[in-house]
Design a protein around this motif. Structure first.
Motif, PDB file in Angstrom:
ATOM      1  N   ASN A   1       0.842  -1.191   0.000  1.00 50.07           N
ATOM      2  CA  ASN A   1       0.000   0.000   0.000  1.00 50.07           C
ATOM      3  C   ASN A   1       0.877   1.240   0.000  1.00 50.07           C
ATOM      4  OD1 ASN A   1      -2.420  -1.454   0.155  1.00 50.07           O
ATOM      5  ND2 ASN A   1      -2.308  -1.560   2.368  1.00 50.07           N
ATOM      6  N   TYR A   2       0.554   2.175  -0.868  1.00 46.78           N
ATOM      7  CA  TYR A   2       1.301   3.411  -0.994  1.00 46.78           C
ATOM      8  C   TYR A   2       0.354   4.591  -0.882  1.00 46.78           C
ATOM      9  CZ  TYR A   2       5.254   0.880  -3.084  1.00 46.78           C
ATOM     10  OH  TYR A   2       6.295   0.035  -3.314  1.00 46.78           O
ATOM     11  N   ILE A   3       0.903   5.706  -0.429  1.00 49.17           N
ATOM     12  CA  ILE A   3       0.259   6.988  -0.644  1.00 49.17           C
ATOM     13  C   ILE A   3       1.282   7.842  -1.391  1.00 49.17           C
ATOM     14  CG2 ILE A   3      -1.133   6.808   1.452  1.00 49.17           C
ATOM     15  CD1 ILE A   3       0.653   9.317   2.375  1.00 49.17           C
ATOM     16  N   PHE A   4       0.798   8.842  -2.114  1.00 52.42           N
ATOM     17  CA  PHE A   4       1.737   9.731  -2.786  1.00 52.42           C
ATOM     18  C   PHE A   4       1.191  11.135  -2.843  1.00 52.42           C
ATOM     19  CE2 PHE A   4      -0.931   8.318  -6.291  1.00 52.42           C
ATOM     20  CZ  PHE A   4      -1.099   9.463  -7.054  1.00 52.42           C
ATOM     21  N   LEU A   5       2.108  12.075  -2.887  1.00 52.68           N
ATOM     22  CA  LEU A   5       1.813  13.474  -3.167  1.00 52.68           C
ATOM     23  C   LEU A   5       2.727  13.848  -4.324  1.00 52.68           C
ATOM     24  CD1 LEU A   5       1.299  13.127   0.028  1.00 52.68           C
ATOM     25  CD2 LEU A   5       1.348  15.599   0.045  1.00 52.68           C
ATOM     26  N   HIS A   6       2.172  14.208  -5.450  1.00 52.47           N
ATOM     27  CA  HIS A   6       2.954  14.589  -6.621  1.00 52.47           C
ATOM     28  C   HIS A   6       2.595  16.022  -7.004  1.00 52.47           C
ATOM     29  CE1 HIS A   6       3.824  10.253  -8.201  1.00 52.47           C
ATOM     30  NE2 HIS A   6       4.300  10.470  -6.989  1.00 52.47           N
TER      31      HIS A   6
ATOM     32  N   ILE B   1       5.193   6.988  -0.590  1.00 59.47           N
ATOM     33  CA  ILE B   1       5.448   6.351   0.703  1.00 59.47           C
ATOM     34  C   ILE B   1       4.765   5.003   0.735  1.00 59.47           C
ATOM     35  CG2 ILE B   1       5.162   6.531   3.202  1.00 59.47           C
ATOM     36  CD1 ILE B   1       5.019   9.617   2.800  1.00 59.47           C
ATOM     37  N   GLU B   2       5.562   3.955   0.963  1.00 57.76           N
ATOM     38  CA  GLU B   2       5.010   2.613   1.125  1.00 57.76           C
ATOM     39  C   GLU B   2       4.718   2.401   2.603  1.00 57.76           C
ATOM     40  OE1 GLU B   2       5.874  -2.077   0.119  1.00 57.76           O
ATOM     41  OE2 GLU B   2       7.458  -0.614  -0.266  1.00 57.76           O
TER      42      GLU B   2
ATOM     43  N   ALA C   1      -2.421  15.503   4.374  1.00 57.52           N
ATOM     44  CA  ALA C   1      -2.218  16.857   4.886  1.00 57.52           C
ATOM     45  C   ALA C   1      -1.053  16.914   5.876  1.00 57.52           C
ATOM     46  CB  ALA C   1      -3.498  17.376   5.532  1.00 57.52           C
ATOM     47  N   GLN C   2      -0.883  15.862   6.679  1.00 64.33           N
ATOM     48  CA  GLN C   2       0.238  15.829   7.618  1.00 64.33           C
ATOM     49  C   GLN C   2       1.576  15.756   6.880  1.00 64.33           C
ATOM     50  OE1 GLN C   2      -0.598  12.486  10.177  1.00 64.33           O
ATOM     51  NE2 GLN C   2      -1.707  13.756  11.626  1.00 64.33           N
ATOM     52  N   ILE C   3       1.638  14.960   5.833  1.00 62.83           N
ATOM     53  CA  ILE C   3       2.867  14.843   5.047  1.00 62.83           C
ATOM     54  C   ILE C   3       3.175  16.183   4.380  1.00 62.83           C
ATOM     55  CG2 ILE C   3       3.982  13.665   3.110  1.00 62.83           C
ATOM     56  CD1 ILE C   3       3.471  11.879   5.622  1.00 62.83           C
ATOM     57  N   GLU C   4       2.172  16.796   3.784  1.00 68.70           N
ATOM     58  CA  GLU C   4       2.368  18.101   3.154  1.00 68.70           C
ATOM     59  C   GLU C   4       2.860  19.131   4.165  1.00 68.70           C
ATOM     60  OE1 GLU C   4      -0.116  21.085   0.275  1.00 68.70           O
ATOM     61  OE2 GLU C   4      -1.094  20.426   2.121  1.00 68.70           O
TER      62      GLU C   4
ATOM     63  N   LEU D   1      11.551  10.148  -2.582  1.00 71.66           N
ATOM     64  CA  LEU D   1      11.349  11.589  -2.635  1.00 71.66           C
ATOM     65  C   LEU D   1      12.099  12.152  -3.833  1.00 71.66           C
ATOM     66  CD1 LEU D   1      10.420  14.271  -1.195  1.00 71.66           C
ATOM     67  CD2 LEU D   1      12.657  14.235  -0.081  1.00 71.66           C
ATOM     68  N   LYS D   2      11.407  12.937  -4.632  1.00 77.78           N
ATOM     69  CA  LYS D   2      12.024  13.609  -5.776  1.00 77.78           C
ATOM     70  C   LYS D   2      11.855  15.108  -5.566  1.00 77.78           C
ATOM     71  CE  LYS D   2      11.500  14.096 -10.787  1.00 77.78           C
ATOM     72  NZ  LYS D   2      10.705  13.651 -11.957  1.00 77.78           N
ATOM     73  N   ILE D   3      12.967  15.832  -5.632  1.00 78.97           N
ATOM     74  CA  ILE D   3      12.946  17.287  -5.493  1.00 78.97           C
ATOM     75  C   ILE D   3      13.585  17.889  -6.738  1.00 78.97           C
ATOM     76  CG2 ILE D   3      13.630  19.286  -4.123  1.00 78.97           C
ATOM     77  CD1 ILE D   3      14.067  17.419  -1.754  1.00 78.97           C
ATOM     78  N   ALA D   4      12.918  18.867  -7.324  1.00 79.42           N
ATOM     79  CA  ALA D   4      13.433  19.494  -8.539  1.00 79.42           C
ATOM     80  C   ALA D   4      13.375  21.016  -8.433  1.00 79.42           C
ATOM     81  CB  ALA D   4      12.634  19.028  -9.751  1.00 79.42           C
TER      82      ALA D   4
END
Length: 115
Positions: A3-8, A35-36, A55-58, A95-98
């Motif tokens: 199970n994953y969640i993601f914020l893109h 996030i797995e 919202a907590q991750i953000e 995590l990808k940061i650009a």
């Protein structure tokens, strides 16, 4: 089963860069995070305790960006990853940061951290 969640496409403003002049002003960063979760149960309970709150991750990512000034994207990324790992039971994180328009011939430069 995983199970994953993601914020893109999360955009934050932070002071970052190797030269001093880059850190004089806020820059926009583009962040994707996957996030797995450690829990392998299906997402059928409709219970927030069975997953992570986006919202907590953000909030963690935005707060770190607001309150720190780094020279390297790598250092910012490590702070984000280690904070999330400390606060939540996760199995893996990517995590990808650009940064955009830093080099004349590129749209984006950045880093990817996998833990």
């Amino acid at each position: 089963m995983s199970n994953y969640i993601f914020l893109h496409g999360l955009q934050i403003k932070t002071k970052i860069g190797v030269p001093d002049f880059e850190r004089e002003h806020y820059q926009n960063l583009h962040i994707d995070i996957d996030i797995e979760l450690k829990k392998h149960s299906p997402f059928d309970s409709d219970d927030i305790d069975e997953t992570l709150d986006y919202a907590q991750i953000e909030k963690i990512i935005v707060t770190i960006g607001d309150n720190h000034s780094y020279k390297l994207l790598e250092s910012l990324g490590e702070e984000i990853v280690s904070t999330i790992k400390r606060q939540f039971a996760i199995k893996a994180i990517e995590l990808k940061i650009a940064k955009n328009k830093i080099l004349p011939s590129t749209d984006f430069v950045g880093v990817i951290l996998k833990r």
